[in-house]
Write a protein that holds these residues in place. Sequence first.
Motif, PDB file in Angstrom:
ATOM      1  N   PHE A   1       0.817  -1.212   0.000  1.00 41.33           N
ATOM      2  CA  PHE A   1       0.000   0.000   0.000  1.00 41.33           C
ATOM      3  C   PHE A   1       0.852   1.265   0.000  1.00 41.33           C
ATOM      4  CE2 PHE A   1       0.606  -1.305   4.386  1.00 41.33           C
ATOM      5  CZ  PHE A   1       0.899  -0.143   5.052  1.00 41.33           C
ATOM      6  N   TYR A   2       2.177   1.105  -0.027  1.00 43.08           N
ATOM      7  CA  TYR A   2       3.091   2.235  -0.212  1.00 43.08           C
ATOM      8  C   TYR A   2       4.360   1.724  -0.865  1.00 43.08           C
ATOM      9  CZ  TYR A   2       5.758   0.682   3.920  1.00 43.08           C
ATOM     10  OH  TYR A   2       6.518  -0.036   4.807  1.00 43.08           O
ATOM     11  N   CYS A   3       5.224   2.628  -1.283  1.00 43.33           N
ATOM     12  CA  CYS A   3       6.455   2.239  -1.971  1.00 43.33           C
ATOM     13  C   CYS A   3       7.506   1.791  -0.965  1.00 43.33           C
ATOM     14  CB  CYS A   3       6.981   3.408  -2.809  1.00 43.33           C
ATOM     15  SG  CYS A   3       5.951   3.785  -4.231  1.00 43.33           S
ATOM     16  N   ASP A   4       7.587   0.507  -0.757  1.00 43.76           N
ATOM     17  CA  ASP A   4       8.569  -0.077   0.148  1.00 43.76           C
ATOM     18  C   ASP A   4       9.674  -0.715  -0.685  1.00 43.76           C
ATOM     19  OD1 ASP A   4       9.768  -0.763   2.481  1.00 43.76           O
ATOM     20  OD2 ASP A   4       8.366  -2.363   3.018  1.00 43.76           O
ATOM     21  N   SER A   5      10.825  -0.897  -0.078  1.00 43.75           N
ATOM     22  CA  SER A   5      11.999  -1.354  -0.827  1.00 43.75           C
ATOM     23  C   SER A   5      11.843  -2.771  -1.382  1.00 43.75           C
ATOM     24  CB  SER A   5      13.242  -1.278   0.061  1.00 43.75           C
ATOM     25  OG  SER A   5      13.048  -2.019   1.258  1.00 43.75           O
ATOM     26  N   LEU A   6      11.383  -3.705  -0.566  1.00 45.20           N
ATOM     27  CA  LEU A   6      11.320  -5.101  -1.008  1.00 45.20           C
ATOM     28  C   LEU A   6      10.326  -5.329  -2.146  1.00 45.20           C
ATOM     29  CD1 LEU A   6      11.692  -6.986   2.405  1.00 45.20           C
ATOM     30  CD2 LEU A   6      13.441  -6.435   0.715  1.00 45.20           C
ATOM     31  N   PRO A   7       9.100  -4.778  -2.075  1.00 38.37           N
ATOM     32  CA  PRO A   7       8.204  -4.921  -3.232  1.00 38.37           C
ATOM     33  C   PRO A   7       8.753  -4.274  -4.505  1.00 38.37           C
ATOM     34  CG  PRO A   7       6.949  -4.289  -1.295  1.00 38.37           C
ATOM     35  CD  PRO A   7       8.397  -4.152  -0.939  1.00 38.37           C
ATOM     36  N   LEU A   8       9.477  -3.171  -4.353  1.00 34.84           N
ATOM     37  CA  LEU A   8      10.066  -2.513  -5.527  1.00 34.84           C
ATOM     38  C   LEU A   8      11.178  -3.360  -6.143  1.00 34.84           C
ATOM     39  CD1 LEU A   8      10.195   1.210  -4.335  1.00 34.84           C
ATOM     40  CD2 LEU A   8       9.052   0.379  -6.401  1.00 34.84           C
ATOM     41  N   ILE A   9      11.966  -3.987  -5.289  1.00 34.49           N
ATOM     42  CA  ILE A   9      13.072  -4.820  -5.787  1.00 34.49           C
ATOM     43  C   ILE A   9      12.546  -5.966  -6.643  1.00 34.49           C
ATOM     44  CG2 ILE A   9      14.854  -6.469  -5.042  1.00 34.49           C
ATOM     45  CD1 ILE A   9      15.437  -4.574  -2.717  1.00 34.49           C
ATOM     46  N   SER A  10      11.376  -6.492  -6.293  1.00 36.47           N
ATOM     47  CA  SER A  10      10.804  -7.613  -7.055  1.00 36.47           C
ATOM     48  C   SER A  10      10.420  -7.204  -8.480  1.00 36.47           C
ATOM     49  CB  SER A  10       9.581  -8.174  -6.325  1.00 36.47           C
ATOM     50  OG  SER A  10       8.527  -7.227  -6.307  1.00 36.47           O
ATOM     51  N   LEU A  11      10.346  -5.896  -8.748  1.00 33.80           N
ATOM     52  CA  LEU A  11       9.986  -5.407 -10.086  1.00 33.80           C
ATOM     53  C   LEU A  11      11.210  -5.099 -10.952  1.00 33.80           C
ATOM     54  CD1 LEU A  11       7.146  -2.860  -9.160  1.00 33.80           C
ATOM     55  CD2 LEU A  11       6.941  -5.306  -9.622  1.00 33.80           C
ATOM     56  N   ILE A  12      12.400  -5.209 -10.369  1.00 31.41           N
ATOM     57  CA  ILE A  12      13.632  -4.856 -11.089  1.00 31.41           C
ATOM     58  C   ILE A  12      14.095  -6.022 -11.964  1.00 31.41           C
ATOM     59  CG2 ILE A  12      16.075  -4.256 -10.801  1.00 31.41           C
ATOM     60  CD1 ILE A  12      15.292  -2.766  -8.252  1.00 31.41           C
ATOM     61  N   CYS A  13      14.444  -5.709 -13.220  1.00 32.74           N
ATOM     62  CA  CYS A  13      14.919  -6.729 -14.154  1.00 32.74           C
ATOM     63  C   CYS A  13      16.416  -6.987 -14.006  1.00 32.74           C
ATOM     64  CB  CYS A  13      14.636  -6.292 -15.591  1.00 32.74           C
ATOM     65  SG  CYS A  13      12.882  -6.322 -16.014  1.00 32.74           S
ATOM     66  N   SER A  14      17.176  -5.947 -13.657  1.00 32.98           N
ATOM     67  CA  SER A  14      18.627  -6.089 -13.548  1.00 32.98           C
ATOM     68  C   SER A  14      19.009  -6.814 -12.261  1.00 32.98           C
ATOM     69  CB  SER A  14      19.296  -4.715 -13.614  1.00 32.98           C
ATOM     70  OG  SER A  14      18.740  -3.858 -12.632  1.00 32.98           O
ATOM     71  N   ASN A  15      20.291  -7.065 -12.110  1.00 29.46           N
ATOM     72  CA  ASN A  15      20.797  -7.797 -10.944  1.00 29.46           C
ATOM     73  C   ASN A  15      20.545  -7.000  -9.664  1.00 29.46           C
ATOM     74  OD1 ASN A  15      22.399  -9.088  -8.962  1.00 29.46           O
ATOM     75  ND2 ASN A  15      23.694  -9.942 -10.584  1.00 29.46           N
ATOM     76  N   THR A  16      19.927  -7.644  -8.694  1.00 26.35           N
ATOM     77  CA  THR A  16      19.572  -6.956  -7.447  1.00 26.35           C
ATOM     78  C   THR A  16      20.432  -7.396  -6.266  1.00 26.35           C
ATOM     79  OG1 THR A  16      17.869  -8.632  -6.969  1.00 26.35           O
ATOM     80  CG2 THR A  16      17.172  -6.657  -8.180  1.00 26.35           C
ATOM     81  N   TYR A  17      21.505  -8.108  -6.538  1.00 26.25           N
ATOM     82  CA  TYR A  17      22.331  -8.636  -5.441  1.00 26.25           C
ATOM     83  C   TYR A  17      22.895  -7.515  -4.572  1.00 26.25           C
ATOM     84  CZ  TYR A  17      26.194 -10.873  -2.970  1.00 26.25           C
ATOM     85  OH  TYR A  17      27.046 -11.299  -1.995  1.00 26.25           O
ATOM     86  N   ASP A  18      23.429  -6.463  -5.200  1.00 23.89           N
ATOM     87  CA  ASP A  18      24.020  -5.350  -4.448  1.00 23.89           C
ATOM     88  C   ASP A  18      22.983  -4.641  -3.583  1.00 23.89           C
ATOM     89  OD1 ASP A  18      26.417  -5.930  -5.596  1.00 23.89           O
ATOM     90  OD2 ASP A  18      26.372  -4.295  -7.055  1.00 23.89           O
ATOM     91  N   ILE A  19      21.799  -4.417  -4.145  1.00 18.77           N
ATOM     92  CA  ILE A  19      20.748  -3.719  -3.402  1.00 18.77           C
ATOM     93  C   ILE A  19      20.303  -4.543  -2.200  1.00 18.77           C
ATOM     94  CG2 ILE A  19      18.442  -2.701  -3.547  1.00 18.77           C
ATOM     95  CD1 ILE A  19      18.888  -2.433  -6.572  1.00 18.77           C
ATOM     96  N   LYS A  20      20.086  -5.834  -2.422  1.00 17.24           N
ATOM     97  CA  LYS A  20      19.657  -6.713  -1.328  1.00 17.24           C
ATOM     98  C   LYS A  20      20.721  -6.789  -0.239  1.00 17.24           C
ATOM     99  CE  LYS A  20      16.565  -9.642  -4.079  1.00 17.24           C
ATOM    100  NZ  LYS A  20      16.366 -10.990  -4.668  1.00 17.24           N
ATOM    101  N   LEU A  21      21.987  -6.817  -0.662  1.00 12.07           N
ATOM    102  CA  LEU A  21      23.082  -6.880   0.306  1.00 12.07           C
ATOM    103  C   LEU A  21      23.128  -5.613   1.156  1.00 12.07           C
ATOM    104  CD1 LEU A  21      25.519  -8.515   1.318  1.00 12.07           C
ATOM    105  CD2 LEU A  21      26.924  -7.319  -0.390  1.00 12.07           C
ATOM    106  N   ILE A  22      22.948  -4.450   0.516  1.00 10.09           N
ATOM    107  CA  ILE A  22      22.937  -3.171   1.237  1.00 10.09           C
ATOM    108  C   ILE A  22      21.803  -3.143   2.257  1.00 10.09           C
ATOM    109  CG2 ILE A  22      22.479  -0.697   0.984  1.00 10.09           C
ATOM    110  CD1 ILE A  22      23.997  -0.843  -1.702  1.00 10.09           C
ATOM    111  N   ILE A  23      20.608  -3.534   1.812  1.00  5.49           N
ATOM    112  CA  ILE A  23      19.445  -3.517   2.706  1.00  5.49           C
ATOM    113  C   ILE A  23      19.632  -4.476   3.864  1.00  5.49           C
ATOM    114  CG2 ILE A  23      16.983  -4.066   2.864  1.00  5.49           C
ATOM    115  CD1 ILE A  23      16.691  -3.052  -0.008  1.00  5.49           C
ATOM    116  N   LEU A  24      20.107  -5.686   3.573  1.00 11.33           N
ATOM    117  CA  LEU A  24      20.305  -6.692   4.620  1.00 11.33           C
ATOM    118  C   LEU A  24      21.365  -6.249   5.617  1.00 11.33           C
ATOM    119  CD1 LEU A  24      19.628  -9.544   5.670  1.00 11.33           C
ATOM    120  CD2 LEU A  24      21.467 -10.415   4.201  1.00 11.33           C
ATOM    121  N   ALA A  25      22.494  -5.743   5.114  1.00  5.78           N
ATOM    122  CA  ALA A  25      23.599  -5.351   5.991  1.00  5.78           C
ATOM    123  C   ALA A  25      23.213  -4.175   6.887  1.00  5.78           C
ATOM    124  CB  ALA A  25      24.823  -4.993   5.147  1.00  5.78           C
TER     125      ALA A  25
END
Length: 315
Positions: free
Chosen positions: A177-201
């Motif tokens: 119901f709002y723009c949150d990081s994880l739902p947005l990441i699921s829409l990305i076509c490119s490699n999301t490893y770096d983004i997920k690592l940043i968020i997790l760390a």
Amino acid sequence: MNKHNLTVLNEFILMGITDHPELQAPLFGFFLIVCMVSLMGNLGLVILTMIDSRLHTPMYFFRRHLAFTDLGYSTAVGPKMLTNFIVRQHTISYNWCATQLAFFCILIVSETFILSTMAYDHYVAICNPLLYTVIMSSRVCQMLVVIPYVYSVFLSLLMTIKIFISSFCGYNVIRHFYCDSLPLISLICSNTYDIKLIILAFSGFNLVLSLLIILVSYMMILVAILKMNSAEGKLKAFSTCGSHLTVVVVFYGTLFFMYVNPKSSHSFDTHKMASVFYTMVIPMLNPTIYSLRNKEVKNAIDRTWKVCSNILLKI
């Protein structure tokens, strides 16, 4: 693909809290009340701690900033959520989605560290009462809130920029119901490893560090309370910490429920309901928790009411 995405994808569609039409009106009414109570409570606490000189203490300085962050991130999410209950098109522009995510991250990260700062403030007040005014000077208090704000701005910009410079697929429906990081990441076509690592760390760092400060502070407070001979002193110490402990348990309990809950077919709905709780309900509860049994706040409200009444009578 990148060029296509950059020219075509200029908005997202928010799924919202529910897709049942019969629930839209009741939920709109409920959350409108929640938003109004949250707005009045937090804005009232901010104003009250600013205009009443007796509340110009470190404890109420931090409570003011807690109310400010509660007001900020509930306002970042609430109006758009309410609008989507009464309109057919649940769209949000590309730029506004990025703005919403950035502000929400700034305020939610700031809140975690303001809560830990408040725990440290209670520790100093109870364990070092004679040196309290020296340790918790005005300059120190300001630094203890400026540092979390600066850090949260850096982290928010890093995460938001990393997400929105990525290539999105043609599918633009955000399952939230709002723009949150994880739902947005699921829409990305490119490699999301770096983004997920940043968020997790950074999420792990923020959670562990802030919670560690709170736990150590309250362990030291508990030791100090157990050493007290006066029953009145023990009661006063517990009453000082009671409201903050309640807020901490509710806030961190919700976060742990969200992220420790095992993945299942219902995990998305569970995550969404938990998000509703900490974005809308907690900001409404916090001013109530801090004011309900607080004589200083009640006295400040009475004094302010009398002053306002006298001014109105003169007019």
